[in-house]
Design a protein around this motif. Structure first.
Motif, PDB file in Angstrom:
ATOM      1  N   MET A   8       0.850  -1.194   0.000  1.00 19.36           N
ATOM      2  CA  MET A   8       0.000   0.000   0.000  1.00 19.36           C
ATOM      3  C   MET A   8       0.887   1.246   0.000  1.00 19.36           C
ATOM      4  O   MET A   8       1.861   1.305   0.753  1.00 19.36           O
ATOM      5  N   ILE A   9       0.533   2.221  -0.839  1.00 20.71           N
ATOM      6  CA  ILE A   9       1.271   3.494  -0.857  1.00 20.71           C
ATOM      7  C   ILE A   9       0.267   4.629  -0.761  1.00 20.71           C
ATOM      8  O   ILE A   9      -0.648   4.733  -1.585  1.00 20.71           O
ATOM      9  N   THR A  10       0.422   5.483   0.254  1.00 17.49           N
ATOM     10  CA  THR A  10      -0.442   6.668   0.349  1.00 17.49           C
ATOM     11  C   THR A  10       0.299   7.868  -0.251  1.00 17.49           C
ATOM     12  O   THR A  10       1.524   7.900  -0.290  1.00 17.49           O
ATOM     13  N   GLY A  11      -0.476   8.839  -0.701  1.00 20.13           N
ATOM     14  CA  GLY A  11       0.134   9.981  -1.382  1.00 20.13           C
ATOM     15  C   GLY A  11       0.742   9.538  -2.704  1.00 20.13           C
ATOM     16  O   GLY A  11       1.755  10.074  -3.158  1.00 20.13           O
ATOM     17  N   ALA A  12       0.096   8.547  -3.332  1.00 19.19           N
ATOM     18  CA  ALA A  12       0.681   7.893  -4.514  1.00 19.19           C
ATOM     19  C   ALA A  12       0.478   8.670  -5.811  1.00 19.19           C
ATOM     20  O   ALA A  12       1.015   8.297  -6.847  1.00 19.19           O
ATOM     21  N   SER A  13      -0.286   9.776  -5.760  1.00 17.06           N
ATOM     22  CA  SER A  13      -0.618  10.484  -7.003  1.00 17.06           C
ATOM     23  C   SER A  13       0.493  11.378  -7.520  1.00 17.06           C
ATOM     24  O   SER A  13       0.429  11.842  -8.652  1.00 17.06           O
ATOM     25  N   SER A  14       1.508  11.649  -6.686  1.00 17.71           N
ATOM     26  CA  SER A  14       2.477  12.682  -7.055  1.00 17.71           C
ATOM     27  C   SER A  14       3.835  12.405  -6.403  1.00 17.71           C
ATOM     28  O   SER A  14       3.933  11.619  -5.447  1.00 17.71           O
TER      29      SER A  14
ATOM     30  N   ALA B  34       7.788  -2.193 -10.494  1.00 14.98           N
ATOM     31  CA  ALA B  34       8.875  -2.826 -11.257  1.00 14.98           C
ATOM     32  C   ALA B  34       9.512  -3.974 -10.483  1.00 14.98           C
ATOM     33  O   ALA B  34      10.213  -4.803 -11.070  1.00 14.98           O
ATOM     34  N   GLU B  35       9.284  -4.020  -9.161  1.00 14.60           N
ATOM     35  CA  GLU B  35       9.825  -5.109  -8.337  1.00 14.60           C
ATOM     36  C   GLU B  35       8.830  -6.251  -8.152  1.00 14.60           C
ATOM     37  O   GLU B  35       8.982  -7.097  -7.272  1.00 14.60           O
ATOM     38  N   GLY B  36       7.753  -6.250  -8.956  1.00 13.67           N
ATOM     39  CA  GLY B  36       6.858  -7.406  -8.972  1.00 13.67           C
ATOM     40  C   GLY B  36       5.772  -7.400  -7.918  1.00 13.67           C
ATOM     41  O   GLY B  36       5.104  -8.418  -7.709  1.00 13.67           O
ATOM     42  N   ALA B  37       5.559  -6.255  -7.257  1.00 14.99           N
ATOM     43  CA  ALA B  37       4.537  -6.205  -6.208  1.00 14.99           C
ATOM     44  C   ALA B  37       3.155  -5.968  -6.788  1.00 14.99           C
ATOM     45  O   ALA B  37       3.004  -5.469  -7.910  1.00 14.99           O
ATOM     46  N   ARG B  38       2.152  -6.329  -6.004  1.00 17.50           N
ATOM     47  CA  ARG B  38       0.777  -5.905  -6.268  1.00 17.50           C
ATOM     48  C   ARG B  38       0.555  -4.635  -5.445  1.00 17.50           C
ATOM     49  O   ARG B  38       1.080  -4.512  -4.338  1.00 17.50           O
ATOM     50  N   LEU B  39      -0.222  -3.700  -5.993  1.00 11.87           N
ATOM     51  CA  LEU B  39      -0.243  -2.365  -5.385  1.00 11.87           C
ATOM     52  C   LEU B  39      -1.632  -1.900  -4.973  1.00 11.87           C
ATOM     53  O   LEU B  39      -2.614  -2.121  -5.690  1.00 11.87           O
ATOM     54  N   VAL B  40      -1.665  -1.237  -3.834  1.00 15.67           N
ATOM     55  CA  VAL B  40      -2.859  -0.552  -3.364  1.00 15.67           C
ATOM     56  C   VAL B  40      -2.468   0.915  -3.239  1.00 15.67           C
ATOM     57  O   VAL B  40      -1.732   1.303  -2.330  1.00 15.67           O
ATOM     58  N   LEU B  41      -2.939   1.719  -4.199  1.00 23.41           N
ATOM     59  CA  LEU B  41      -2.573   3.128  -4.243  1.00 23.41           C
ATOM     60  C   LEU B  41      -3.667   3.958  -3.597  1.00 23.41           C
ATOM     61  O   LEU B  41      -4.852   3.691  -3.798  1.00 23.41           O
ATOM     62  N   ALA B  42      -3.272   4.969  -2.838  1.00 23.53           N
ATOM     63  CA  ALA B  42      -4.259   5.845  -2.199  1.00 23.53           C
ATOM     64  C   ALA B  42      -3.792   7.289  -2.268  1.00 23.53           C
ATOM     65  O   ALA B  42      -2.588   7.566  -2.169  1.00 23.53           O
ATOM     66  N   ASP B  43      -4.748   8.191  -2.450  1.00 19.69           N
ATOM     67  CA  ASP B  43      -4.438   9.624  -2.450  1.00 19.69           C
ATOM     68  C   ASP B  43      -5.768  10.374  -2.370  1.00 19.69           C
ATOM     69  O   ASP B  43      -6.816   9.848  -2.750  1.00 19.69           O
ATOM     70  N   ILE B  44      -5.685  11.619  -1.922  1.00 26.55           N
ATOM     71  CA  ILE B  44      -6.880  12.461  -1.906  1.00 26.55           C
ATOM     72  C   ILE B  44      -7.181  12.965  -3.320  1.00 26.55           C
ATOM     73  O   ILE B  44      -8.323  13.335  -3.626  1.00 26.55           O
ATOM     74  N   ASP B  45      -6.167  12.991  -4.183  1.00 26.46           N
ATOM     75  CA  ASP B  45      -6.308  13.460  -5.565  1.00 26.46           C
ATOM     76  C   ASP B  45      -6.608  12.256  -6.466  1.00 26.46           C
ATOM     77  O   ASP B  45      -5.707  11.524  -6.889  1.00 26.46           O
ATOM     78  N   ALA B  46      -7.909  12.070  -6.750  1.00 27.22           N
ATOM     79  CA  ALA B  46      -8.324  10.860  -7.464  1.00 27.22           C
ATOM     80  C   ALA B  46      -7.944  10.905  -8.940  1.00 27.22           C
ATOM     81  O   ALA B  46      -7.550   9.881  -9.510  1.00 27.22           O
TER      82      ALA B  46
END
Ligand SMILES: NC(=O)c1ccc[n+]([C@@H]2O[C@H](COP(=O)([O-])OP(=O)(O)OC[C@H]3O[C@@H](n4cnc5c(N)ncnc54)[C@H](O)[C@@H]3O)[C@@H](O)[C@H]2O)c1
Length: 252
Positions: free
Chosen positions: A10-16, A28-40
């Motif tokens: 999970m990464i917060t603030g992922a938009s910028s 790029a390291e093969g992870a599955r991602l859960v992205l979160a940000d207030i800027d949709a």
């Protein structure tokens, strides 16, 4: 070898900025991602970028200051992927730069709400989810200003010292449960946040670089590489650390 093969991150603030850079590097390291940000709208673009890199990912619009939204975010990760292995709690704001007496009280509260309460809320629900699947690794984004003082940033610095303190304490709370908790403490990183400061205040870049032994800013990717190592099993005995990623700034 992929450092984060199949891990759910999970990464917060992922938009910028650093969060977006981390999302691309983690994908790029093969992870599955859960992205979160207030800027949709920007977040949906980053989602497409990481999917293009081959990552299975979701984006969840989230205000990290809101407990209900953060709980929903962690639930969305578990619903989609069945687990949460790693988190990079990165969402943050700089606040206005001014001497302490000129800091607007509402702005002080907002800086603490995003940078400190936000990290608290994320860790509260992340540790609960990770406990159910045998552990994990949490990395909080502090700053060099969470390790040393600087003029004009009293609220920001207070929030970032708070993140380091909370990182140490949470590491002790969860060490036996197999959840590692660390912080990264970047110096100046080339991001929109820094670009805004440099645009508003000419001459600041020269002053910053004069104090950085490496004589340059970091790229978001250089911060991401430290985050990836702390998320990965290569750092399996590292917990309760606040790692400067600062070109030597705090070594002086
Ligand atoms: N850029 C630097 O030089 C630097 C140095 C040290 C630490 N940091 C820290 O790195 C982190 C990222 O900073 P950046 O430079 O990439 O900034 P940025 O402004 O480019 O990105 C920050 C992101 O956080 C999001 N965000 C803000 N408030 C939010 C909220 N309430 N809920 C969810 N998301 C929210 C923004 O929408 C944005 O996408 C921050 O915590 C910052 O304090 C940055």
């Amino acid at each position: 070898m992929s450092m984060l093969n199949e891990k759910v991150v999970m990464i917060t603030g992922a938009s910028s900025g650093i969060g977006r850079g981390a999302a691309l590097a983690v994908a790029a390291e093969g992870a599955r991602l859960v992205l979160a940000d207030i800027d949709a709208s920007a977040g949906e673009k980053v989602l497409i970028e990481v999917e293009t890199l081959g990552s299975e990912a979701i984006f969840v619009a989230t205000d990290v200051t809101d407990a209900t939204q953060v709980e929903r975010l962690v639930n969305a990760a578990v619903d989609r992927f069945g687990r949460l292995d790693c988190a990079f709690n990165n969402a943050g704001i700089e606040g206005a730069m001014s001497p302490l007496g000129d800091i607007d009280i509402g702005e002080f509260d907002q800086t603490i709400a995003v940078n400190l309460r936000g990290v608290f809320l994320c860790m509260k629900y992340q540790t609960s989810a990770m406990s159910k699947t045998g552990g994990g690794s949490i990395v909080n984004n502090s700053s060099v200003m969470g390790l040393v003082g600087a003029p004009q940033v009293a609220a920001y610095s207070a929030s970032k010292f708070g993140v380091v303190g909370m990182t140490y304490s949470a590491a002790l709370d969860y060490a036996e449960k197999g959840i590692r908790v660390n912080a990264v403490c970047p110096g100046g990183v080339e991001t929109p946040m820094v670009a805004e400061i440099l645009r508003d205040q000419p001459g600041v870049l020269e002053n910053i670089l004069a104090a950085v032994p490496a004589k340059r800013l970091a790229s978001p990717k250089e911060v991401a590489q430290a985050v990836i190592w702390l998320c990965s099993d290569l750092s399996s005995f590292v917990t309760g650390s606040a790692l400067p990623v600062d070109g030597g700034y705090t070594a002086q």
